[in-house]
Motif scaffolding. Structure first.
Motif, PDB file in Angstrom:
ATOM      1  N   LEU A  92       0.957  -1.259   0.119  1.00  0.00           N
ATOM      2  CA  LEU A  92       0.049  -0.021  -0.113  1.00  0.00           C
ATOM      3  C   LEU A  92       0.841   0.952  -0.082  1.00  0.00           C
ATOM      4  N   ASN A  93       0.503   2.319  -0.658  1.00  0.00           N
ATOM      5  CA  ASN A  93       1.188   3.849  -0.933  1.00  0.00           C
ATOM      6  C   ASN A  93       1.426   4.107   0.468  1.00  0.00           C
ATOM      7  N   MET A  94       0.743   4.116   1.439  1.00  0.00           N
ATOM      8  CA  MET A  94       1.038   4.787   2.691  1.00  0.00           C
ATOM      9  C   MET A  94       1.411   4.059   3.562  1.00  0.00           C
ATOM     10  N   VAL A  95       1.861   2.882   3.522  1.00  0.00           N
ATOM     11  CA  VAL A  95       2.472   1.896   4.363  1.00  0.00           C
ATOM     12  C   VAL A  95       3.896   1.624   3.918  1.00  0.00           C
ATOM     13  N   GLU A  96       4.803   1.881   4.780  1.00  0.00           N
ATOM     14  CA  GLU A  96       6.369   1.647   4.573  1.00  0.00           C
ATOM     15  C   GLU A  96       6.693   0.054   4.764  1.00  0.00           C
ATOM     16  N   LYS A  97       6.023  -0.352   6.114  1.00  0.00           N
ATOM     17  CA  LYS A  97       6.335  -1.666   6.704  1.00  0.00           C
ATOM     18  C   LYS A  97       5.312  -2.103   7.382  1.00  0.00           C
ATOM     19  N   ALA A  98       5.101  -3.416   7.094  1.00  0.00           N
ATOM     20  CA  ALA A  98       3.853  -4.115   7.988  1.00  0.00           C
ATOM     21  C   ALA A  98       4.454  -5.468   8.684  1.00  0.00           C
ATOM     22  N   ASP A  99       4.342  -5.605   9.995  1.00  0.00           N
ATOM     23  CA  ASP A  99       4.832  -6.805  10.770  1.00  0.00           C
ATOM     24  C   ASP A  99       3.592  -7.387  11.328  1.00  0.00           C
ATOM     25  N   VAL A 100       3.455  -8.614  10.754  1.00  0.00           N
ATOM     26  CA  VAL A 100       2.063  -9.390  10.923  1.00  0.00           C
ATOM     27  C   VAL A 100       2.463 -10.555  11.798  1.00  0.00           C
ATOM     28  N   THR A 101       1.500 -10.618  12.920  1.00  0.00           N
ATOM     29  CA  THR A 101       1.718 -11.942  13.893  1.00  0.00           C
ATOM     30  C   THR A 101       0.429 -12.681  13.997  1.00  0.00           C
ATOM     31  N   LEU A 102       0.494 -14.047  13.467  1.00  0.00           N
ATOM     32  CA  LEU A 102      -0.761 -14.577  13.499  1.00  0.00           C
ATOM     33  C   LEU A 102      -0.883 -15.995  14.696  1.00  0.00           C
ATOM     34  N   ASN A 103      -1.908 -16.055  15.329  1.00  0.00           N
ATOM     35  CA  ASN A 103      -2.194 -17.138  16.164  1.00  0.00           C
ATOM     36  C   ASN A 103      -3.404 -17.994  15.414  1.00  0.00           C
ATOM     37  N   ILE A 104      -2.801 -19.192  14.831  1.00  0.00           N
ATOM     38  CA  ILE A 104      -3.642 -19.837  14.172  1.00  0.00           C
ATOM     39  C   ILE A 104      -3.970 -21.199  15.048  1.00  0.00           C
ATOM     40  N   PRO A 105      -5.205 -21.570  15.165  1.00  0.00           N
ATOM     41  CA  PRO A 105      -5.607 -22.681  16.178  1.00  0.00           C
ATOM     42  C   PRO A 105      -4.904 -23.861  15.592  1.00  0.00           C
ATOM     43  N   GLU A 106      -4.448 -24.878  16.664  1.00  0.00           N
ATOM     44  CA  GLU A 106      -3.869 -26.114  16.055  1.00  0.00           C
ATOM     45  C   GLU A 106      -4.985 -27.060  15.636  1.00  0.00           C
ATOM     46  N   ASP A 107      -4.660 -27.727  14.440  1.00  0.00           N
ATOM     47  CA  ASP A 107      -5.580 -28.582  13.953  1.00  0.00           C
ATOM     48  C   ASP A 107      -5.220 -29.934  14.235  1.00  0.00           C
ATOM     49  N   ASP A 108      -6.186 -30.430  15.504  1.00  0.00           N
ATOM     50  CA  ASP A 108      -5.921 -31.542  16.160  1.00  0.00           C
ATOM     51  C   ASP A 108      -7.020 -32.569  15.625  1.00  0.00           C
ATOM     52  N   GLY A 109      -7.824 -32.353  14.400  1.00  0.00           N
ATOM     53  CA  GLY A 109      -8.828 -32.971  14.051  1.00  0.00           C
ATOM     54  C   GLY A 109     -10.147 -32.934  14.640  1.00  0.00           C
TER      55      GLY A 109
END
Length: 537
Positions: A145-162
């Protein structure tokens, strides 16, 4: 020591003169080729192996990488576009650590990094790698994006245990933005929607977006409120206003009548939400009533009193017809209800939100055209002389802008471009005077230096051409030394009879020859070569 060096040098010269000129040239050429070959081989062997370090995305990142490498004395090579850096293979580890410590990734994490692994790699490890891949992918997408110089993304994805619970559980995302300019709320909401969609979330509730100044961008206090709606509406109005201004500027600049065009737009937009439903009933052609929707009915019949056998058998006399019995009664009840449904058309209308109200909108356009007055030109064509003014007086008298007449066609062009009524369009034009004073005459110092430099360049080129065309003088051919010359140079004025040269006795001729050898060894060597050539040639 100098005597030994001189002796070695004499031996070398004596050996060298044994060869003809062609042989000498051949020896020198072969030696030069061998030496150059060894030099090239040494350069190739000792040349460092250059490997790619990073391919920068833009000039800013390339400038940062260049500064880091130069400050840490790491030599590098650049590609033609200046974005790709190559360094010595032995410096690769240090450079990766250097760029990584400054938050500059040297390579992208790919899906191959996720699925590739050893036998000890578990499915949980692959899920963690996939989370890293998504974080880098989302960060790169948002950073575009034009107005964004840098983006740090942190995800917390649920563990797929079936389990079903794990499949229905939403993921979480936290984004830290480094902004180069303010970001609209609508854009922030779009980032949240992007993350929630890719995570498979049903809502955007688990998305948090902040900037490096500590401002909470999403969810913010205006989300879902009247203030938030007003801010979003203002963004839409600004975009529409800028679009109209751009169209008007493009059209007027295309006429080539004005140098600059400034546009002001007062745009009225309706963000009210209106909806209504219209019901229309009718009967199809050829019918007197609508279609039957429902029907109700009731019917009851009863008879009372004594009676005989049906027919004439029960009559007392000979009457052969049926006689009405006055003692019999009959009751009949009937109820019925019908409901007819006519045909109907239902029209539901919902007004457009953000609709432009052109009748209540207006636009103002200011056009400027520059009039340039050059002092030298005006003095040359006699304009100043006719006006009886100096150039300073002319400047003082004509410094104010002059309003120009605008044709109706220009107003019509603006009205049709915007869709506004002609009465709501105002266009004004001004002629802005600009004055150029005389720069004086004569040749300046810079011009003189340029002329001198040009002459020096031409002189050097002429000298090079002259030297290249000059024929080299041929070396004088050394005359062969004959026996007569040798005897003539060593014999004395009176001819003496020579005795045989003995092995142990030194005759006078032998002494003369030894003296000649000691004093002129080069002549002796030349004489020997001539003898050999005459005998072997």
């Amino acid at each position: 020591m100098p005597e030994q060096i001189q002796a070695l040098l004499n031996r070398f010269l004596e050996w060298w003169r044994k060869f003809t000129r062609r042989q000498q040239v051949l020896i020198v050429s072969i030696t030069a080729v061998v030496i150059v070959s060894f030099i090239i081989l040494a350069v190739v062997i000792t040349r460092p192996t250059m490997v790619q370090l990073i391919a920068c995305e833009d000039g800013k990142q390339a400038s940062t990488v260049k500064t880091l490498l130069e400050d840490n004395n790491i030599k590098y090579e650049l590609s033609e576009d200046g974005f790709t850096f190559y360094i010595n293979e032995k410096d690769l580890s240090a450079a990766n650590i250097l760029l990584g410590s400054n938050e500059i990734p040297t390579s992208d994490y790919t899906i191959d990094n996720v699925i590739d692994g050893s036998f000890s790699t578990t499915e949980a490890d692959k899920q963690k790698r996939y989370k890293v891949l998504l974080e880098q992918k989302f960060g790169k997408t948002i950073s575009s994006l034009n107005m964004v110089e840098k983006a740090d993304v942190t995800l917390n994805i649920p563990e797929d245990d079936g389990t079903i619970i794990a499949k229905n559980e939403d993921g979480y995302a936290t984004v830290m933005l480094t902004l180069s300019e303010p970001i609209p709320d609508a854009t922030v909401a779009g980032i949240a929607k992007l993350l929630s969609t890719n995570l498979g979330n049903l809502t955007d509730d688990n998305i948090t977006i902040m900037d490096t100044d500590g401002n909470l961008l999403y969810p913010n206090a205006n989300t879902g409120t009247a203030a938030g709606a007003a801010s979003a509406n203002q963004d839409v109005r600004d975009k529409a206003r800028n679009e109209i201004s751009s169209r008007v500027q493009t059209v007027l600049e295309g006429t080539n009548l004005y140098d600059t065009v400034s546009v002001g737009v007062n745009l009225s937009m309706n963000f009210d939400e209106h909806a209504y439903t219209d019901y229309k009933y009718y009967v199809d052609e050829g019918r007197t009533e609508g279609y039957l929707d429902s029907e109700s009915g009731s019917s009851s019949t009863s008879t009372s009193g004594a009676g005989g056998v049906p027919g004439t058998d029960s009559n007392d006399d000979d009457t052969t017809y049926v006689i009405e019995d006055e003692n019999k009664t009959s009751t009949s009840t009937e109820e019925f209800e019908k409901d007819y449904l006519p045909s109907e058309t239902i029209t539901t209308h919902k007004d457009e939100m953000g609709k432009q109200v052109l009748e209540d909108s207006s636009i103002s356009v200011t056009c400027k055209k520059f009039a340039i007055y050059n002092q030298d030109k005006m003095e040359k064509d006699g304009t100043l002389e006719e006006a009886g003014q100096t150039f300073d007086e002319f400047v003082k008298a004509n410094s104010n802008p002059v309003q120009q007449e605008v044709s109706d066609d220009i107003v019509e062009v603006v009205a049709r471009t915007t869709g506004f009524p002609t009465a709501n369009v105002k266009v004004v034009a001004y002629e802005i005077p600009m004055f150029q004073y005389s720069e004086g005459s004569g040749i300046e110092l810079t011009d003189i230096l340029q002329i001198i430099l040009a002459l020096l360049i031409f002189a050097m080129l002429g000298f090079v051409v002259f030297r290249s065309l000059k024929v080299e003088e041929e070396e004088p051919v050394e005359e062969e030394l004959t026996i007569d010359d040798l005897i003539a140079s060593t014999a004395q004025e009176e001819e003496e009879e020579l005795e045989d040269i003995g092995y142990t006795e030194k005759s006078e001729a032998r002494l003369l020859i030894e003296k000649f050898v000691d004093e002129k060894p080069e002549a002796v060597a030349q004489l020997l070569r001539n003898w050999l050539n005459e005998d072997w040639g």
